[in-house]
Design a protein around this motif. Structure first.
Motif, PDB file in Angstrom:
ATOM      1  N   ASP A 120      55.651 163.289  95.302  1.00 51.71           N
ATOM      2  CA  ASP A 120      54.967 163.053  94.036  1.00 51.71           C
ATOM      3  C   ASP A 120      55.679 161.925  93.301  1.00 51.71           C
ATOM      4  O   ASP A 120      56.748 161.466  93.717  1.00 51.71           O
ATOM      5  CB  ASP A 120      54.888 164.325  93.185  1.00 51.71           C
ATOM      6  N   GLU A 121      55.081 161.469  92.215  1.00 54.36           N
ATOM      7  CA  GLU A 121      55.614 160.301  91.505  1.00 54.36           C
ATOM      8  C   GLU A 121      57.024 160.537  90.996  1.00 54.36           C
ATOM      9  O   GLU A 121      57.865 159.635  91.023  1.00 54.36           O
ATOM     10  CB  GLU A 121      54.680 159.950  90.343  1.00 54.36           C
ATOM     11  N   THR A 122      57.296 161.756  90.535  1.00 55.22           N
ATOM     12  CA  THR A 122      58.629 162.054  89.993  1.00 55.22           C
ATOM     13  C   THR A 122      59.694 161.942  91.075  1.00 55.22           C
ATOM     14  O   THR A 122      60.753 161.333  90.873  1.00 55.22           O
ATOM     15  CB  THR A 122      58.654 163.470  89.382  1.00 55.22           C
ATOM     16  N   LEU A 123      59.404 162.514  92.240  1.00 53.18           N
ATOM     17  CA  LEU A 123      60.363 162.457  93.345  1.00 53.18           C
ATOM     18  C   LEU A 123      60.565 161.024  93.840  1.00 53.18           C
ATOM     19  O   LEU A 123      61.692 160.592  94.085  1.00 53.18           O
ATOM     20  CB  LEU A 123      59.891 163.335  94.506  1.00 53.18           C
ATOM     21  N   VAL A 124      59.463 160.313  93.994  1.00 55.84           N
ATOM     22  CA  VAL A 124      59.552 158.933  94.491  1.00 55.84           C
ATOM     23  C   VAL A 124      60.355 158.075  93.520  1.00 55.84           C
ATOM     24  O   VAL A 124      61.206 157.268  93.931  1.00 55.84           O
ATOM     25  CB  VAL A 124      58.148 158.344  94.719  1.00 55.84           C
ATOM     26  N   ALA A 125      60.124 158.264  92.244  1.00 57.16           N
ATOM     27  CA  ALA A 125      60.864 157.492  91.233  1.00 57.16           C
ATOM     28  C   ALA A 125      62.346 157.849  91.266  1.00 57.16           C
ATOM     29  O   ALA A 125      63.219 156.975  91.194  1.00 57.16           O
ATOM     30  CB  ALA A 125      60.279 157.749  89.851  1.00 57.16           C
ATOM     31  N   ALA A 126      62.641 159.151  91.390  1.00 62.34           N
ATOM     32  CA  ALA A 126      64.035 159.584  91.427  1.00 62.34           C
ATOM     33  C   ALA A 126      64.746 159.058  92.665  1.00 62.34           C
ATOM     34  O   ALA A 126      65.947 158.755  92.630  1.00 62.34           O
ATOM     35  CB  ALA A 126      64.105 161.113  91.380  1.00 62.34           C
ATOM     36  N   ALA A 127      64.008 158.926  93.754  1.00 62.25           N
ATOM     37  CA  ALA A 127      64.609 158.466  95.009  1.00 62.25           C
ATOM     38  C   ALA A 127      65.125 157.034  94.906  1.00 62.25           C
ATOM     39  O   ALA A 127      66.081 156.666  95.598  1.00 62.25           O
ATOM     40  CB  ALA A 127      63.584 158.566  96.139  1.00 62.25           C
ATOM     41  N   GLN A 128      64.501 156.229  94.054  1.00 66.66           N
ATOM     42  CA  GLN A 128      64.877 154.817  93.976  1.00 66.66           C
ATOM     43  C   GLN A 128      66.308 154.618  93.486  1.00 66.66           C
ATOM     44  O   GLN A 128      66.941 153.620  93.809  1.00 66.66           O
ATOM     45  CB  GLN A 128      63.911 154.059  93.042  1.00 66.66           C
ATOM     46  N   THR A 129      66.830 155.574  92.731  1.00 63.35           N
ATOM     47  CA  THR A 129      68.178 155.430  92.179  1.00 63.35           C
ATOM     48  C   THR A 129      69.116 156.555  92.606  1.00 63.35           C
ATOM     49  O   THR A 129      70.261 156.593  92.171  1.00 63.35           O
ATOM     50  CB  THR A 129      68.132 155.388  90.642  1.00 63.35           C
ATOM     51  N   CYS A 130      68.636 157.469  93.449  1.00 62.78           N
ATOM     52  CA  CYS A 130      69.465 158.593  93.869  1.00 62.78           C
ATOM     53  C   CYS A 130      70.704 158.084  94.606  1.00 62.78           C
ATOM     54  O   CYS A 130      70.608 157.232  95.500  1.00 62.78           O
ATOM     55  CB  CYS A 130      68.662 159.531  94.781  1.00 62.78           C
ATOM     56  N   LYS A 131      71.862 158.623  94.246  1.00 62.14           N
ATOM     57  CA  LYS A 131      73.114 158.156  94.832  1.00 62.14           C
ATOM     58  C   LYS A 131      73.554 158.963  96.053  1.00 62.14           C
ATOM     59  O   LYS A 131      74.611 158.684  96.625  1.00 62.14           O
ATOM     60  CB  LYS A 131      74.231 158.179  93.776  1.00 62.14           C
ATOM     61  N   ALA A 132      72.775 159.951  96.460  1.00 61.24           N
ATOM     62  CA  ALA A 132      73.110 160.679  97.682  1.00 61.24           C
ATOM     63  C   ALA A 132      73.142 159.694  98.847  1.00 61.24           C
ATOM     64  O   ALA A 132      72.289 158.802  98.945  1.00 61.24           O
ATOM     65  CB  ALA A 132      72.081 161.776  97.944  1.00 61.24           C
ATOM     66  N   TRP A 133      74.113 159.848  99.747  1.00 60.29           N
ATOM     67  CA  TRP A 133      74.334 158.814 100.761  1.00 60.29           C
ATOM     68  C   TRP A 133      73.117 158.545 101.652  1.00 60.29           C
ATOM     69  O   TRP A 133      72.911 157.384 102.045  1.00 60.29           O
ATOM     70  CB  TRP A 133      75.577 159.155 101.607  1.00 60.29           C
ATOM     71  N   PRO A 134      72.247 159.539 101.995  1.00 58.93           N
ATOM     72  CA  PRO A 134      71.086 159.170 102.814  1.00 58.93           C
ATOM     73  C   PRO A 134      70.142 158.184 102.112  1.00 58.93           C
ATOM     74  O   PRO A 134      69.541 157.317 102.763  1.00 58.93           O
ATOM     75  CB  PRO A 134      70.394 160.509 103.073  1.00 58.93           C
ATOM     76  N   PHE A 135      70.034 158.307 100.782  1.00 59.46           N
ATOM     77  CA  PHE A 135      69.184 157.358 100.058  1.00 59.46           C
ATOM     78  C   PHE A 135      69.849 155.990  99.957  1.00 59.46           C
ATOM     79  O   PHE A 135      69.163 154.955 100.031  1.00 59.46           O
ATOM     80  CB  PHE A 135      68.840 157.911  98.673  1.00 59.46           C
TER      81      PHE A 135
END
Length: 542
Positions: free
Chosen positions: A12-27
């Protein structure tokens, strides 16, 4: 081979947006691939690759590479809203020659006659139906990966060479032979430099993968010539069709170029090799893949684990005492930090997994993406309730001396009303693991000691306080009484009081939060345990 269908993930849009800046190493890793695409949509799937050398039994390090690469693949899918297709290829270098006989296999004398031959041609020392040593080890790895549910394709080096998958790139390598030699030779010592060639002919006479210098090359014919090391005859052979394989650094680069690999990680010990193979890949006209170098796993002595030595945990070892999700938890946490991989880390890792699972649904989207659960379960957390920790189960088994699940479930059901083996199948599974782990690792090391006068007085006081509490007192109330007794009886530091409880009552140096343990085991049962300790019967029972 047809690519397996990847399971859908929450998108969803919230997850996709959060993924752009997520600092978890896979992202962080997945964003490297997004940047590599430079806004373009490729005309074929993005290829994630893992490599495996089947010269020894698969170990957890091999599994870890597949698990971690899958995590990066899933992060990429969310970042790109799953619009770009991806593939995960698990590649086995089973055309590599058998360099030495592993320590942990049977029929070593039989294997000695096949040193130097491709692993896919070496007989299976286990006597299975797989036909070769390489195929048997490949089957072991695939069996576990299949059981774990990875969406991957498996590739055999021998198969790809013989089917001509690499032929075009091998001919390109022959055409830029001098460029490749100029990359590799400066990294070699004088003796190795004199005999090095990126091509290793497979001797039609002995079947051995030969490490011999090239006498001549014919780019137009696609052939190389070398002298047979035994007969000294000049032999001409094609570089295509499986007649040769490449030296492993050249082979790695050739594979990247031939398959258009976009991502592959490797151990920290291979940093120089990654850089060298990247240069060769560029000489072949292709861009090397993105990736990062993870730290190595260590055994209980702090030594690097090895397939041939068998000094680390096997996949089967871990799964005998803990669920597979906990193994993924171990792989997710701090991949760039060296970690001991021994039996004693299993309980802590299991409880870390269930703690993250319990917290997952309560987190905001951005925090969920940093939680290991999102990466372990492809964004879909299982509905699993775990009212008792694994560490607590181990101590329950220890205190009750119960190896009967029904006895243990009696304690659990009283502690968490409504919980049964039927309503909590995962907990029931954990009870089995706890019994097995206790018998194999905890019981042999249990050593009870007698209490000192100060400790006897404190334990007697604690028993009286337990007798005065309501039978349904919760862990917090009980823990308050435990603290009060330790303070009133002058234990400094206070942790020495808790160490007393563990050593005198449980026969070990560490233990659970004691109030929670007493609530689970029962106040009456814990009081009896104190009586047994003070009477000396626990020491006599050892």
């Amino acid at each position: 081979m047809t690519s397996p269908t990847l399971e859908p993930m929450p998108m969803d849009e919230t997850l996709v947006a959060a993924a752009q800046t997520c600092k978890a190493w896979p992202f962080e890793e997945a964003r490297k691939i997004v940047k590599r695409l430079d806004g373009k949509t490729p005309d074929k799937p993005i290829l994630f690759e893992t490599g495996y050398g089947p010269s020894g039994l698969p170990h957890i390090g091999t599994f870890g590479e597949v698990a971690r690469t899958s995590m990066v693949q899933n992060a990429f899918r969310l970042l790109t809203e799953d619009r770009i297709k991806t593939r995960l290829l698990c590649f086995s270098d089973d055309m590599d020659g058998l360099r030495k006989i592993p320590d942990n296999v049977p029929n070593k004398d039989m294997l000695a006659g096949y040193l130097g031959q491709p692993l896919s041609q070496v007989p299976d020392p286990f006597g299975s139906e797989h036909g070769s040593f390489g195929a048997a080890n490949n089957a072991r790895l695939r069996s576990f990966l299949d059981g774990f549910g990875f969406n991957y394709e498996f590739a055999s080096s021998s198969d790809y060479y013989k089917r001509g998958v690499f032929d075009e790139t091998l001919l390109k390598m022959l055409a830029v032979y001098d460029d490749i030699m100029n990359i590799i030779l400066p990294t070699l010592g004088p003796d190795r430099r004199a005999t090095y060639s990126p091509f290793l002919p497979i001797s039609p006479r002995s079947g051995v993968v030969l490490q011999v210098p090239m006498e001549a090359r014919d780019t137009e014919a696609g052939t190389i010539s070398y002298r047979d090391p035994d007969t000294k005859e000049l032999v001409e052979t094609l570089v295509t069709g499986g007649a040769v394989k490449c030296q492993w650094k050249a082979d790695w680069a050739m594979r990247w170029a031939a398959l258009d690999v976009s991502y592959e990680m490797a151990g920290k010990d291979l940093i120089d090799s990654v850089q060298l193979s990247g240069k060769i890949c560029r000489a072949l006209g292709k861009r090397p893949p993105e990736g990062f170098n993870y730290e190595l796993f260590l055994d209980e002595q702090g030594q690097k684990i090895s397939k041939s030595k068998g000094n680390g945990l096997t996949i089967e070892d871990w799964l005998a005492y803990a669920p597979p999700e906990s193994l993924s938890q171990f792989m997710f946490i701090k991949p760039k930090t060296a970690k001991r991989l021994h039996f004693d880390i299993i309980p802590k890792t299991v409880d870390e997994y269930f703690a993250h699972l319990a917290a997952f649904e309560k987190l905001d989207a951005d925090k969920q993406l940093s939680n290991p659960i999102w990466h372990i379960h492809n964004g879909r957390a299982p509905d699993t309730q775990m009212p008792v920790s694994f560490a607590m189960l181990l101590n329950l088994v220890s205190a009750s001396n119960a190896s009967d699940k029904t006895v243990l479930w009696g304690f659990i059901s009283r502690y968490a009303p409504g919980s049964t083996a039927q309503t909590h199948p995962k907990l029931d599974q954990m009870v089995d693991y706890a019994i097995r782990y206790f018998e194999d690792f905890v019981r042999p090391g249990k050593t009870f000691r007698a209490a000192s006068e100060q400790e006897r007085a404190a334990l007697t006081d604690l028993k009286k306080r337990f007798d005065a509490l309501p039978r349904d007192a919760d862990g917090e109330i009980i823990q308050s009484e435990v603290y009060a007794v330790g303070k009133e009886h002058g234990f400094e530091p206070l942790r020495s009081w808790f160490q007393t409880l563990y050593q005198v009552l449980l026969g070990q140096d560490q233990g659970p939060r004691f109030g929670s343990f007493a609530a689970l085991y029962g106040l009456d049962e814990t009081a009896r345990l104190i009586d047994e300790a003070l009477s000396g019967s626990l020491i006599k029972a050892e």
